[in-house]
Design a protein around this motif. Sequence first.
Motif, PDB file in Angstrom:
ATOM      1  N   SER A  25      11.553 -17.021  26.935  1.00  0.00           N
ATOM      2  CA  SER A  25      11.789 -17.134  25.500  1.00  0.00           C
ATOM      3  C   SER A  25      10.525 -17.612  24.795  1.00  0.00           C
ATOM      4  CB  SER A  25      12.935 -18.107  25.219  1.00  0.00           C
ATOM      5  OG  SER A  25      13.065 -18.322  23.812  1.00  0.00           O
ATOM      6  N   SER A  26      10.202 -16.948  23.688  1.00  0.00           N
ATOM      7  CA  SER A  26       9.060 -17.393  22.888  1.00  0.00           C
ATOM      8  C   SER A  26       9.510 -18.296  21.746  1.00  0.00           C
ATOM      9  CB  SER A  26       8.310 -16.178  22.346  1.00  0.00           C
ATOM     10  OG  SER A  26       9.174 -15.367  21.579  1.00  0.00           O
ATOM     11  N   PHE A  27      10.810 -18.525  21.641  1.00  0.00           N
ATOM     12  CA  PHE A  27      11.368 -19.401  20.611  1.00  0.00           C
ATOM     13  C   PHE A  27      11.799 -20.717  21.230  1.00  0.00           C
ATOM     14  CE2 PHE A  27      11.419 -16.446  17.158  1.00  0.00           C
ATOM     15  CZ  PHE A  27      11.574 -15.199  17.743  1.00  0.00           C
ATOM     16  N   ALA A  95      22.664 -21.671  26.138  1.00  0.00           N
ATOM     17  CA  ALA A  95      21.600 -22.189  25.288  1.00  0.00           C
ATOM     18  C   ALA A  95      21.576 -21.397  23.998  1.00  0.00           C
ATOM     19  CB  ALA A  95      20.251 -22.087  25.992  1.00  0.00           C
ATOM     20  N   ILE A  96      21.275 -22.073  22.924  1.00  0.00           N
ATOM     21  CA  ILE A  96      21.150 -21.406  21.628  1.00  0.00           C
ATOM     22  C   ILE A  96      19.665 -21.260  21.320  1.00  0.00           C
ATOM     23  CG2 ILE A  96      21.622 -21.545  19.165  1.00  0.00           C
ATOM     24  CD1 ILE A  96      24.178 -23.043  19.859  1.00  0.00           C
ATOM     25  N   ILE A  97      19.265 -20.010  21.141  1.00  0.00           N
ATOM     26  CA  ILE A  97      17.860 -19.697  20.893  1.00  0.00           C
ATOM     27  C   ILE A  97      17.806 -18.748  19.709  1.00  0.00           C
ATOM     28  CG2 ILE A  97      15.739 -18.726  21.876  1.00  0.00           C
ATOM     29  CD1 ILE A  97      17.001 -19.264  24.664  1.00  0.00           C
ATOM     30  N   ALA A  98      17.066 -19.144  18.672  1.00  0.00           N
ATOM     31  CA  ALA A  98      16.927 -18.319  17.472  1.00  0.00           C
ATOM     32  C   ALA A  98      18.290 -17.888  16.941  1.00  0.00           C
ATOM     33  CB  ALA A  98      16.051 -17.110  17.761  1.00  0.00           C
ATOM     34  N   GLY A  99      19.229 -18.816  16.948  1.00  0.00           N
ATOM     35  CA  GLY A  99      20.530 -18.552  16.351  1.00  0.00           C
ATOM     36  C   GLY A  99      21.505 -17.781  17.220  1.00  0.00           C
ATOM     37  N   LYS A 100      21.110 -17.422  18.419  1.00  0.00           N
ATOM     38  CA  LYS A 100      21.993 -16.688  19.320  1.00  0.00           C
ATOM     39  C   LYS A 100      22.289 -17.544  20.549  1.00  0.00           C
ATOM     40  CE  LYS A 100      20.300 -12.082  18.036  1.00  0.00           C
ATOM     41  NZ  LYS A 100      19.712 -10.812  18.537  1.00  0.00           N
ATOM     42  N   ILE A 101      23.485 -17.337  21.117  1.00  0.00           N
ATOM     43  CA  ILE A 101      23.858 -18.061  22.319  1.00  0.00           C
ATOM     44  C   ILE A 101      23.661 -17.166  23.527  1.00  0.00           C
ATOM     45  CG2 ILE A 101      26.309 -17.463  22.136  1.00  0.00           C
ATOM     46  CD1 ILE A 101      26.885 -20.322  23.266  1.00  0.00           C
ATOM     47  N   TYR A 102      23.056 -17.741  24.530  1.00  0.00           N
ATOM     48  CA  TYR A 102      22.806 -17.022  25.774  1.00  0.00           C
ATOM     49  C   TYR A 102      23.497 -17.773  26.912  1.00  0.00           C
ATOM     50  CZ  TYR A 102      19.225 -14.593  23.097  1.00  0.00           C
ATOM     51  OH  TYR A 102      18.579 -13.844  22.159  1.00  0.00           O
TER      52      TYR A 102
END
Length: 113
Positions: A25-27, A95-102
């Motif tokens: 992830s770059s965020f 994990a929440i990254i850039a508003g999305k959940i993974y």
Amino acid sequence: QLQASGGGLVREGGSLRLSCRVSGSSFPVNAMGWTRQVPGKQREQVAAITRNNRTIVADSMEGRFTISRDNAKNTQYLQMNSLSPEDTAVYLCNAIIAGKIYWGQGTQVTVSS
């Protein structure tokens, strides 16, 4: 990508430490957390942690489970103590990254009596 590890077989009263690392992830990774799933039952929230380390743990696990994270490693941890057979489940990290959940792939925890 989320990679969970640390599950396994443990006797009642024992401990396990789960890890979940975010890679690729770059965020920045914002909130992270764990849920658990038992076949035939509803998925259950376990714990969550914000980027600045505010935590919440489900009532039934409070005092036994501790969530933490290392932002430099993009990794979260779930320390589980005083395990009981009722804690047997597949534990999934998210994990929440850039508003999305993974979601990670899950790691099996089995507690024998």
